[in-house]
Write an enzyme that holds these catalytic residues in place. Structure first.
Site, mmCIF file in Angstrom:
data_model
loop_
_atom_site.group_PDB
_atom_site.id
_atom_site.type_symbol
_atom_site.label_atom_id
_atom_site.label_comp_id
_atom_site.label_asym_id
_atom_site.label_seq_id
_atom_site.Cartn_x
_atom_site.Cartn_y
_atom_site.Cartn_z
ATOM 1 N N LYS A 131 0.835 -1.207 0.000
ATOM 2 C CA LYS A 131 0.000 0.000 0.000
ATOM 3 C C LYS A 131 0.874 1.263 0.000
ATOM 4 O O LYS A 131 0.659 2.190 -0.788
ATOM 5 C CB LYS A 131 -0.913 -0.019 1.228
ATOM 6 C CG LYS A 131 -1.868 1.137 1.298
ATOM 7 C CD LYS A 131 -2.779 0.995 2.512
ATOM 8 C CE LYS A 131 -3.321 2.322 2.956
ATOM 9 N NZ LYS A 131 -3.821 2.305 4.317
ATOM 10 N N ASP A 150 -7.689 1.499 1.044
ATOM 11 C CA ASP A 150 -7.812 1.832 2.463
ATOM 12 C C ASP A 150 -9.263 1.584 2.889
ATOM 13 O O ASP A 150 -10.037 0.985 2.141
ATOM 14 C CB ASP A 150 -7.357 3.276 2.733
ATOM 15 C CG ASP A 150 -8.388 4.295 2.255
ATOM 16 O OD1 ASP A 150 -9.334 3.901 1.531
ATOM 17 O OD2 ASP A 150 -8.270 5.471 2.611
#
Ligand code: SF4
Length: 229
Positions: A131, A150
């Site tokens: 990420k 997210d």
């Protein structure tokens, strides 16, 4: 788990995605990374600090941090107690201190002090998972290598019927198959803005949603709304 409303009959996700992106772009023309940074190293540091912390809080800490630590070597040589004190308010500061010092050492020793532009190299840097690497590659280097997932992205892609997965890695895989590559970096910013302003977790404002007619579950979630105070 709460019962969901019956889904509207809509075209498949692949036929809706371009319209969803176009409308969200029109509604949120300034959607971009909300972390403040001036170079790839600063974005890498800010992203590491943003774990379990708001971008707003990170942006309050980084001006002092970046004035004190300017290079990867500066982070490598940091006094742990001094660094921890500066980043304390972002939470999990001892782990983050270890990550930042490890990151500085890895960049200084293996990459000439530079942030690598390759996913496999970036994810080897302490504190940087996929990420974080996606954030840095997309926003600091303009490389669409993946899609940041997210909590907003997870919630809204579910509501819009773009994925049925719950694991972020599998959600990202679905989105990479669905979304044209040129939108991989932009899409999470659009969804995060949409999630903050309209498609909020508890009470989505479906009545003003620009993609309402493209959403299979307008009115989601099927949970009782909190009583008005
Ligand atoms: S219609 Fe409602 S649930 Fe669907 S995307 Fe818009 S705000 Fe979210």
């Amino acid at each position: 788990m709460s019962a969901r409303k019956t889904a509207r009959r809509l075209p498949a996700a692949g036929e809706r995605i371009e319209a969803i992106i176009t409308r969200l772009e029109a509604r949120f023309p300034d959607a971009q990374c909300s972390l403040d940074f001036a170079n790839p190293l600063q974005l890498l540091v800010a992203t590491i600090l943003s774990a379990q912390c708001t971008d707003e809080r990170v942006n309050k800490v980084t001006p002092v941090l970046f004035a004190r630590y300017r290079t990867a070597q500066d982070f490598a040589d940091a006094n742990p107690d001094e660094l921890a004190e500066i980043i304390r308010s972002t939470g999990f500061y001892r782990n983050k201190t270890r990550s930042l010092i490890g990151m500085g050492r890895a960049l200084a020793e293996r990459h000439g002090g530079e942030v690598p532009r390759i996913m496999d190299e970036l994810t080897q840097v302490p504190g940087a998972g996929r990420k974080t690497a996606n954030v840095v590659l997309g926003n600091a280097f303009g490389i669409d290598e993946g899609v940041v997932v997210d909590t907003h992205v997870k919630r809204i892609t579910h509501r819009l019927g773009l994925t049925h997965q719950t694991d972020p890695v599998k959600i990202e895989r679905d989105l990479m198959a669905l979304v044209p590559r040129r939108h991989w970096t932009l899409l999470p910013h659009l969804l995060i803005h949409h999630g903050r302003a309209i498609c909020q977790a508890r009470t989505p404002r479906c009545e003003i949603c620009p993609v309402n007619d493209l959403c299979p579950f307008p009115g989601a979630p099927a949970r009782p709304r909190p009583a008005a105070s």
